[in-house]
Scaffold this active site. Sequence first.
Site, PDB file in Angstrom:
ATOM      1  N   GLY A   1       0.915  -1.293  -0.120  1.00  0.00           N
ATOM      2  CA  GLY A   1      -0.014  -0.018   0.089  1.00  0.00           C
ATOM      3  C   GLY A   1       0.904   1.241   0.002  1.00  0.00           C
TER       4      GLY A   1
ATOM      5  CB  THR B   1       1.159   3.634   4.711  1.00  0.00           C
ATOM      6  OG1 THR B   1       0.076   4.360   4.440  1.00  0.00           O
ATOM      7  CG2 THR B   1       1.698   4.421   6.049  1.00  0.00           C
TER       8      THR B   1
ATOM      9  N   GLY C   1       0.581  -1.047   6.396  1.00  0.00           N
ATOM     10  CA  GLY C   1      -0.384   0.142   6.732  1.00  0.00           C
ATOM     11  C   GLY C   1      -1.966  -0.485   7.127  1.00  0.00           C
ATOM     12  CB  ALA C   2      -4.435  -0.249   8.887  1.00  0.00           C
ATOM     13  CG  ASP C   3      -7.642  -0.351   4.091  1.00  0.00           C
ATOM     14  OD1 ASP C   3      -6.948   0.579   3.214  1.00  0.00           O
ATOM     15  OD2 ASP C   3      -7.707  -1.544   3.742  1.00  0.00           O
TER      16      ASP C   3
ATOM     17  CE  LYS D   1      -2.635  -5.284   6.675  1.00  0.00           C
ATOM     18  NZ  LYS D   1      -2.273  -4.050   5.772  1.00  0.00           N
ATOM     19  N   GLY D   2      -6.875  -4.568   3.480  1.00  0.00           N
ATOM     20  CA  GLY D   2      -7.188  -5.025   2.327  1.00  0.00           C
ATOM     21  C   GLY D   2      -7.663  -4.297   1.206  1.00  0.00           C
TER      22      GLY D   2
ATOM     23  N   GLY E   1      -6.027  -2.467  -0.820  1.00  0.00           N
ATOM     24  CA  GLY E   1      -4.992  -2.703  -1.979  1.00  0.00           C
ATOM     25  C   GLY E   1      -5.020  -4.004  -2.388  1.00  0.00           C
TER      26      GLY E   1
ATOM     27  CD  GLU F   1      -1.723  -6.139   3.408  1.00  0.00           C
ATOM     28  OE1 GLU F   1      -1.267  -5.369   2.727  1.00  0.00           O
ATOM     29  OE2 GLU F   1      -2.947  -6.168   3.765  1.00  0.00           O
TER      30      GLU F   1
HETATM   31  C1  A5P Z   1      -3.352  -3.760   1.268  1.00  0.00           C
HETATM   32  O1  A5P Z   1      -4.041  -4.641   0.865  1.00  0.00           O
HETATM   33  C2  A5P Z   1      -3.963  -3.145   2.309  1.00  0.00           C
HETATM   34  O2  A5P Z   1      -4.241  -3.819   3.532  1.00  0.00           O
HETATM   35  C3  A5P Z   1      -3.065  -1.838   2.854  1.00  0.00           C
HETATM   36  O3  A5P Z   1      -2.104  -2.098   4.023  1.00  0.00           O
HETATM   37  C4  A5P Z   1      -4.032  -1.019   3.119  1.00  0.00           C
HETATM   38  O4  A5P Z   1      -5.105  -0.897   2.242  1.00  0.00           O
HETATM   39  C5  A5P Z   1      -3.275   0.635   3.602  1.00  0.00           C
HETATM   40  O5  A5P Z   1      -3.124   1.174   2.254  1.00  0.00           O
HETATM   41  P1  A5P Z   1      -2.700   2.590   2.211  1.00  0.00           P
HETATM   42  O6  A5P Z   1      -1.396   2.710   3.018  1.00  0.00           O
HETATM   43  O7  A5P Z   1      -2.524   2.886   0.843  1.00  0.00           O
HETATM   44  O8  A5P Z   1      -3.735   3.503   2.676  1.00  0.00           O
END
Ligand code: A5P
Length: 238
Positions: free
Chosen positions: A34, A36, A89-91, A101-102, A104, A110
């Site tokens: 992602g 971050t 990272g996380a949503d 998460k997820g 992306g 992950e």
């Molecule tokens: C990827 O599948 C996700 O879990 C990312 O870690 C999550 O979507 C955070 O993405 P950003 O850092 O782009 O916000």
Amino acid sequence: MTDLATTLDQQKRIAAAKALEEVDHGMRLGLGTGSTARHFVDLLGERVRLGLKVLCVPTSIATMKQAASLGIPLTTLDETPELDLAIDGADELDDELTLIKGGGGALLREKIVASACSRFIVIADSSKHVARLGRFPLPVEVNVFGLESTRIKVEAVCEANGCPGSARLRRLADGKPFVTDGGHHILDCALGAIPDAERLGVALNGIAGVVEHGIFASLCDTAFIARSDGVALLKRNA
Ligand code: A5P
């Protein structure tokens, strides 16, 4: 005038830099996916160029390509089944450090990597920290076979767990279904609010066609959340 230091992208990089302080020589690391995590990998690459020795497992093909281009030494969980630290990272994350998460699409790898680590640190900008999970649609990775049957069951399980909402197949801009690195599809579940994320996660795992879901409960121990006034440290069970 825009205060550049408070843009969300700046905050992502600041959180990533803070997490880099937790990395020691010789560590085996899990690298997230992602925008971050991309900052973290970028900063880690600079340290590797200066002589830091680490061995890393990427959580997606995208992260693998980025890390390889920066000369970061890579391994797999088959060669290195136990890791010291994962940074991702996380949503969304709440005060208990339960995550969604997820966004992306890399949630399966992950979660496998996070589960293989002694420590799991989340890095995030201030928009990700929420009082209650669920505003971000919950990604659920599903097998391609029996998709509609699984989708109906996912909606029923969400409703039975106090969060009715639609489970929609994630599509690309050209209309084709999004396909994960593992060859599966993603259902994005618009739930609004999730009263008990851990319980919902257990229930989703009971559906035959569900490969994995984006609720990460009891996995993350530390979060660095960058805000306009500095980096907040959150610890689980603190
Ligand atoms: C990827 O599948 C996700 O879990 C990312 O870690 C999550 O979507 C955070 O993405 P950003 O850092 O782009 O916000």
